[in-house]
Design an enzyme around this catalytic site. Structure first.
Site, PDB file in Angstrom:
ATOM      1  N   GLN A 135      91.528 -68.912 -98.353  1.00 34.59           N
ATOM      2  CA  GLN A 135      92.946 -69.512 -98.626  1.00 34.59           C
ATOM      3  C   GLN A 135      93.356 -70.392 -97.401  1.00 34.59           C
ATOM      4  O   GLN A 135      94.014 -71.099 -97.658  1.00 34.59           O
ATOM      5  CB  GLN A 135      94.078 -68.387 -98.986  1.00 34.59           C
ATOM      6  CG  GLN A 135      94.222 -67.488 -97.775  1.00 34.59           C
ATOM      7  CD  GLN A 135      95.339 -66.351 -98.128  1.00 34.59           C
ATOM      8  OE1 GLN A 135      94.955 -65.459 -98.736  1.00 34.59           O
ATOM      9  NE2 GLN A 135      96.393 -66.490 -97.636  1.00 34.59           N
ATOM     10  N   CYS A 141      97.684 -66.571-101.346  1.00 35.42           N
ATOM     11  CA  CYS A 141      96.974 -65.603-101.758  1.00 35.42           C
ATOM     12  C   CYS A 141      96.924 -65.154-103.306  1.00 35.42           C
ATOM     13  O   CYS A 141      95.943 -65.095-104.032  1.00 35.42           O
ATOM     14  CB  CYS A 141      97.233 -64.296-101.090  1.00 35.42           C
ATOM     15  SG  CYS A 141      99.103 -63.783-101.262  1.00 35.42           S
ATOM     16  N   HIS A 281     100.905 -59.485-100.148  1.00 35.11           N
ATOM     17  CA  HIS A 281      99.462 -59.960-100.484  1.00 35.11           C
ATOM     18  C   HIS A 281      98.858 -59.637-101.635  1.00 35.11           C
ATOM     19  O   HIS A 281      98.983 -58.350-102.003  1.00 35.11           O
ATOM     20  CB  HIS A 281      98.463 -59.470 -99.089  1.00 35.11           C
ATOM     21  CG  HIS A 281      97.266 -60.191 -99.186  1.00 35.11           C
ATOM     22  ND1 HIS A 281      97.039 -61.543 -99.142  1.00 35.11           N
ATOM     23  CD2 HIS A 281      96.175 -59.677 -99.002  1.00 35.11           C
ATOM     24  CE1 HIS A 281      95.714 -62.070 -99.136  1.00 35.11           C
ATOM     25  NE2 HIS A 281      95.152 -60.805 -98.957  1.00 35.11           N
TER      26      HIS A 281
END
Ligand SMILES: *[C@@H]1O[C@H](CO)[C@@H](O)[C@H](O)[C@H]1NC(C)=O
Ligand SMILES: *[C@@H]1O[C@H](CO)[C@@H](O)[C@H](O)[C@H]1NC(C)=O
Ligand SMILES: *[C@@H]1O[C@H](CO)[C@@H](O)[C@H](O)[C@H]1NC(C)=O
Ligand SMILES: *[C@@H]1O[C@H](CO)[C@@H](O)[C@H](O)[C@H]1NC(C)=O
Length: 335
Positions: A135, A141, A281
């Site tokens: 990324q 993410c 995340h």
């Protein structure tokens, strides 16, 4: 006969004295050597003004890693591309800064009876998982978790493994409560793909690692979503069933400071949070298993192949570790 005992005592004390001495001290020549080798490996260059600061951070990280690895833990730490960053810098660059509203208190995933495998690894069952992507410095993410999940679901349904466009999600999915490089949710990205009527491929909409304007072209869409399945909040057993019987599943969890240094083994953390407002995340569960009595998830990350276990990590399963069961989902592809 006294002095050999003293000598032995001295010999026993020496290593710990040597280990303890530099903990607060300046970088040793050996540590600086290691830093230079690391800079070479990761292609880093610093201005003369920046160099001492990065060396200091690197050495602090390296000592923390060594101390962790000397202890009795289910996972090991190691140097990687983040080793010259403070945790604050890392959090700012790679993680979400605000809660993402992932609260599927009542999911649409329907549990079934019947057996499911004790373990599964979709990477080994066929050509169902694309290579690990990166990324870069962008809190995207969620787009990689989304493409990874849809790529695998389509491959399992059709036998054809596509690589899909994260950048389209970064640029175009705002109407579904997503925020480009500043965060978003796979469940909301699947909804975007469903209602937008398609997602383009990586080659026709390449990844840029930064916010951009939407360049979606409907005639170039190659992946479609028929339905979005949310797994009920905290139903980790439902996640197991979904991964074991259907396909990989997108989930989110809370990354804390020790996770950036993860190298291998089953990650576990008694001090992270477990609620949907704390996850920061998103990743992709591609399988699960058990090692020495500890159940774990096999997880595809989006920090490149040099991080963790060739881009993957294992995390303890069955305890809602770091909130990993707080917001899990997957798409049903239209094929
Ligand atoms: C290491 O930790 C495990 C699990 O917490 C424990 O069962 C084991 O006894 C520990 N071993 C040592 C040498 O401390
Ligand atoms: C969460 O939801 C609230 C209310 O719908 C909204 O105002 C806020 O922007 C959302 N936050 C994110 C990060 O999407
Ligand atoms: C799934 O959850 C998201 C929030 O994460 C929500 O916006 C969406 O409507 C849910 N979809 C279904 C089908 O329940
Ligand atoms: C990216 O764009 C979104 C809106 O689409 C905005 O909320 C966010 O702050 C931007 N992030 C960055 C890092 O520019």
């Amino acid at each position: 006969m006294l002095w050999p005992v003293l000598l032995m005592a001295a010999a026993l004390m020496a290593p710990s004295a040597v280990l303890a001495a530099p903990a607060a001290g300046a970088p040793t020549a050996e540590e600086e050597q290691l830093f230079k080798a690391w800079m070479q490996q990761f292609g880093r260059r610093y201005s003369p003004g920046e160099y001492p600061r990065r060396l200091r951070i690197f050495v602090d990280n390296k000592r923390l890693i060594d101390e962790h690895n000397a202890g009795n833990h289910s996972y090991q730490m190691g140097l990687n591309q983040f080793s010259d960053m403070t945790n604050e810098e890392f959090q700012k660059m790679y993680l979400w800064r605000e809660p993402q509203n992932c609260s599927a208190t009542k999911g649409s995933f329907v549990r079934s009876s019947g057996p499911r495998p004790d373990s599964i690894d979709w990477r080994k069952k066929g050509n169902f998982v694309t290579p690990v992507k990166n990324q870069g410095p962008c809190g995207s993410c969620w787009t990689f978790s989304t493409t990874g999940c849809l790529e695998s679901a389509i491959a399992i349904a059709t036998g054809k493994l596509l690589s899909l466009a994260e950048q389209q999600l970064v640029d175009c999915a705002q109407a579904f409560n997503n925020h480009g490089c500043s965060g978003g949710l796979p469940s909301q990205a699947f909804e975007y793909i469903l209602y937008n009527k398609g997602l383009m491929g990586e080659d026709s909409y390449p990844y840029q690692a930064k916010n951009g304007t939407c360049k979606f072209r409907p005639e170039k869409a190659i992946a479609f979503v028929k339905d979005v399945i949310n797994i009920t909040q905290y139903d980790e057993d439902g996640m197991v069933e979904a991964v074991g019987k259907h396909n990989p599943v997108s989930f989110a969890f809370e990354v804390t400071s020790n996770f950036m240094h993860y190298r291998k083994g089953v990650y576990s953390n008694p001090r992270c949070e477990h609620t949907p407002d704390k996850v920061n995340h998103a990743v992709l569960a591609v399988g699960y298993g058990e090692e020495n009595g500890t159940p774990y998830w096999i997880v595809k990350n989006s920090w490149g192949r040099l991080w963790g276990m060739e881009g993957y990590f294992l995390i303890e399963r069955g305890k809602n570790m770091c909130g990993l069961a707080a917001c899990a989902s997957y798409p049903v592809p239209q094929v």
